[in-house]
Design a protein around this motif. Sequence first.
Motif, PDB file in Angstrom:
ATOM      1  N   TRP A 195      32.863  50.135 -19.735  1.00 26.52           N
ATOM      2  CA  TRP A 195      31.450  50.466 -19.801  1.00 26.52           C
ATOM      3  C   TRP A 195      30.619  49.214 -19.662  1.00 26.52           C
ATOM      4  O   TRP A 195      30.979  48.188 -20.225  1.00 26.52           O
ATOM      5  CB  TRP A 195      31.135  51.135 -21.138  1.00 26.52           C
ATOM      6  CG  TRP A 195      29.719  51.608 -21.217  1.00 26.52           C
ATOM      7  CD1 TRP A 195      29.235  52.808 -20.838  1.00 26.52           C
ATOM      8  CD2 TRP A 195      28.599  50.844 -21.711  1.00 26.52           C
ATOM      9  NE1 TRP A 195      27.884  52.867 -21.039  1.00 26.52           N
ATOM     10  CE2 TRP A 195      27.463  51.676 -21.576  1.00 26.52           C
ATOM     11  CE3 TRP A 195      28.438  49.557 -22.217  1.00 26.52           C
ATOM     12  CZ2 TRP A 195      26.185  51.239 -21.955  1.00 26.52           C
ATOM     13  CZ3 TRP A 195      27.177  49.123 -22.582  1.00 26.52           C
ATOM     14  CH2 TRP A 195      26.062  49.979 -22.457  1.00 26.52           C
ATOM     15  N   PRO A 196      29.538  49.218 -18.935  1.00 22.49           N
ATOM     16  CA  PRO A 196      29.050  50.317 -18.093  1.00 22.49           C
ATOM     17  C   PRO A 196      29.924  50.479 -16.844  1.00 22.49           C
ATOM     18  O   PRO A 196      30.569  49.528 -16.415  1.00 22.49           O
ATOM     19  CB  PRO A 196      27.623  49.885 -17.737  1.00 22.49           C
ATOM     20  CG  PRO A 196      27.634  48.395 -17.860  1.00 22.49           C
ATOM     21  CD  PRO A 196      28.615  48.059 -18.934  1.00 22.49           C
ATOM     22  N   HIS A 197      29.910  51.642 -16.299  1.00 19.79           N
ATOM     23  CA  HIS A 197      30.876  51.994 -15.252  1.00 19.79           C
ATOM     24  C   HIS A 197      30.657  51.218 -13.961  1.00 19.79           C
ATOM     25  O   HIS A 197      31.552  51.080 -13.139  1.00 19.79           O
ATOM     26  CB  HIS A 197      30.802  53.501 -14.976  1.00 19.79           C
ATOM     27  CG  HIS A 197      29.459  53.953 -14.470  1.00 19.79           C
ATOM     28  ND1 HIS A 197      29.129  53.928 -13.146  1.00 19.79           N
ATOM     29  CD2 HIS A 197      28.368  54.411 -15.126  1.00 19.79           C
ATOM     30  CE1 HIS A 197      27.883  54.360 -12.995  1.00 19.79           C
ATOM     31  NE2 HIS A 197      27.395  54.666 -14.188  1.00 19.79           N
ATOM     32  N   TRP A 198      29.435  50.710 -13.752  1.00 13.98           N
ATOM     33  CA  TRP A 198      29.152  50.014 -12.507  1.00 13.98           C
ATOM     34  C   TRP A 198      29.596  48.544 -12.524  1.00 13.98           C
ATOM     35  O   TRP A 198      29.477  47.843 -11.535  1.00 13.98           O
ATOM     36  CB  TRP A 198      27.666  50.117 -12.152  1.00 13.98           C
ATOM     37  CG  TRP A 198      26.729  49.876 -13.306  1.00 13.98           C
ATOM     38  CD1 TRP A 198      26.241  50.806 -14.177  1.00 13.98           C
ATOM     39  CD2 TRP A 198      26.209  48.609 -13.743  1.00 13.98           C
ATOM     40  NE1 TRP A 198      25.431  50.224 -15.112  1.00 13.98           N
ATOM     41  CE2 TRP A 198      25.394  48.868 -14.870  1.00 13.98           C
ATOM     42  CE3 TRP A 198      26.337  47.305 -13.293  1.00 13.98           C
ATOM     43  CZ2 TRP A 198      24.728  47.860 -15.544  1.00 13.98           C
ATOM     44  CZ3 TRP A 198      25.668  46.295 -13.966  1.00 13.98           C
ATOM     45  CH2 TRP A 198      24.873  46.578 -15.085  1.00 13.98           C
ATOM     46  N   TYR A 201      29.666  43.498  -9.827  1.00 14.45           N
ATOM     47  CA  TYR A 201      29.332  44.923  -9.801  1.00 14.45           C
ATOM     48  C   TYR A 201      29.127  45.385  -8.383  1.00 14.45           C
ATOM     49  O   TYR A 201      29.124  44.594  -7.448  1.00 14.45           O
ATOM     50  CB  TYR A 201      28.080  45.202 -10.640  1.00 14.45           C
ATOM     51  CG  TYR A 201      26.993  44.163 -10.497  1.00 14.45           C
ATOM     52  CD1 TYR A 201      26.067  44.246  -9.465  1.00 14.45           C
ATOM     53  CD2 TYR A 201      26.921  43.084 -11.399  1.00 14.45           C
ATOM     54  CE1 TYR A 201      25.092  43.284  -9.332  1.00 14.45           C
ATOM     55  CE2 TYR A 201      25.934  42.125 -11.261  1.00 14.45           C
ATOM     56  CZ  TYR A 201      25.024  42.233 -10.216  1.00 14.45           C
ATOM     57  OH  TYR A 201      24.063  41.281 -10.084  1.00 14.45           O
TER      58      TYR A 201
END
Lengths: 100, 389
Positions: free
Chosen positions: B335-338, B389
Amino acid sequence: MHRCQPALPGRRSRRWYVPRLRARLPAAVLLGGLVTGGILLGGCSPIQPWVKPYEREHLADPIMSFDPNPISSVYLDHVYETREGARGATGSVGGGCGCN
Amino acid sequence: MRMHLRTRWLAAAAFGLGAVGRADVLPEDRTDVLYHRYEGGGLTVQGPSVLVRKKFGDSLSVSYQYYEDLISSASIDVLSTASPYKEKRTQHNLNVNYLHGSTLYSAGFIYSKEPDYKSNTGFLSVSQSMFGDLTTVSFGYSQGWDSVGEVDHGIVVQSFNNGIGHANANHRTWSAGVSQVLTRNLLLGVNFEADENDGYLQSPYRPVRFIDPFSIKGYSFGLANAPNTRTGTAGSAQLKYYLPWRAALDGSYRLYGDTWGIVANTVKFGYTQPLSTAWTLEASARYYWQGHANFYSDLYPYEDSQNFTSRDRELAQFHSLSLGLGGSWEFHPGWPHWVDKGTVNFNYDRLHINYQDFHDNLVQSVIPGDEPLYTLDANIFQFFLSFWY
């Protein structure tokens, strides 16, 4: 030809070497022409990569990056450059003074 | 500015292109958050820096960096003629990369501000990959405009322009670089840079020292007067080699010369060793040597004894050795997924400088100029987090 004759014994001077140098010049010009011509003619056909894309596994490894962390390298370059007379050709970027 | 004027104008290979990089891809999307700290010679400089890069589509990438120095100084230059001080410098960098085929265009702007020094720098560069991406050629140009002022901290203050309070300095830099894949395990980078500077190029806070028989110490301080033009050239080459056990060895050499008579050599070696998929260790050694500027002197025979004068240690003859260690830990947060991955990094460098014609005037000596040579030891810390990311 007389220009290529060595100087008399006991009078060996640079003049003896100059003709030899001149005799070699055409060969040097020829070699330079061949190299230049080869480069120019090389532009007529695509240069084949001597390291194929599938052979670049090691080069693609992150540890092979010249600058894996720019924020760090720029800072360190800044530290050195504010204390040294030399600058440049490091591939990083900076600005201002920050002459601490 | 405080301790000495020093500008650095280099634009080519900015942010992600690097000295040896590819021109057919945009820089990676990443964010770095850095804390830096320098301690040495009575000087402490620390502060944060943040660098954010983001792609927009397949052709455009934008980056922004904020950098800050919080300075607390009681260096030899300050203690010689004044009292310790504190100040702050901030810098903003904005850079845009545009990719078209195998060509990468870059443009950007840098703004730096401190109480007595403001600078603006614009830069352009272009890079082209060729020969099956084995070769990348880059060219760059930058131009800088500085406004040099002064703040009276009690140090010998030099009046600019008859007391108007500021002076200007201009800088132009041309750079060229080639990166070359030599073998499947070996990379070569060659860089060349020429810079041209004019205007006020000295430090108003580093006075010259001259023999003064009417002084108790036997010497006094006076105003420096450096030339108002300076042209320098630098060339460097670096190699990086992939070792069979998955490690990397790199070495570089740089030669620098300028019209002030400074000639400098820099040699650097580095070693990178991954210990596992997560941990990576680095070690480096850097040796630097320079000759002094033509007009430099630690002690002039009398005031205004020559047209150009300086006692700026940056222009002295010295050699330095820096040893560095670093560690990096890579993780993949859920987390966060990006966020694809992150790293935690720590670097430490130990810097030692031996000045060969700059004496420690804080040490009392019967004969001026007979003081011991000055040496400087510094600890340099970096701690930063990086996210892709």
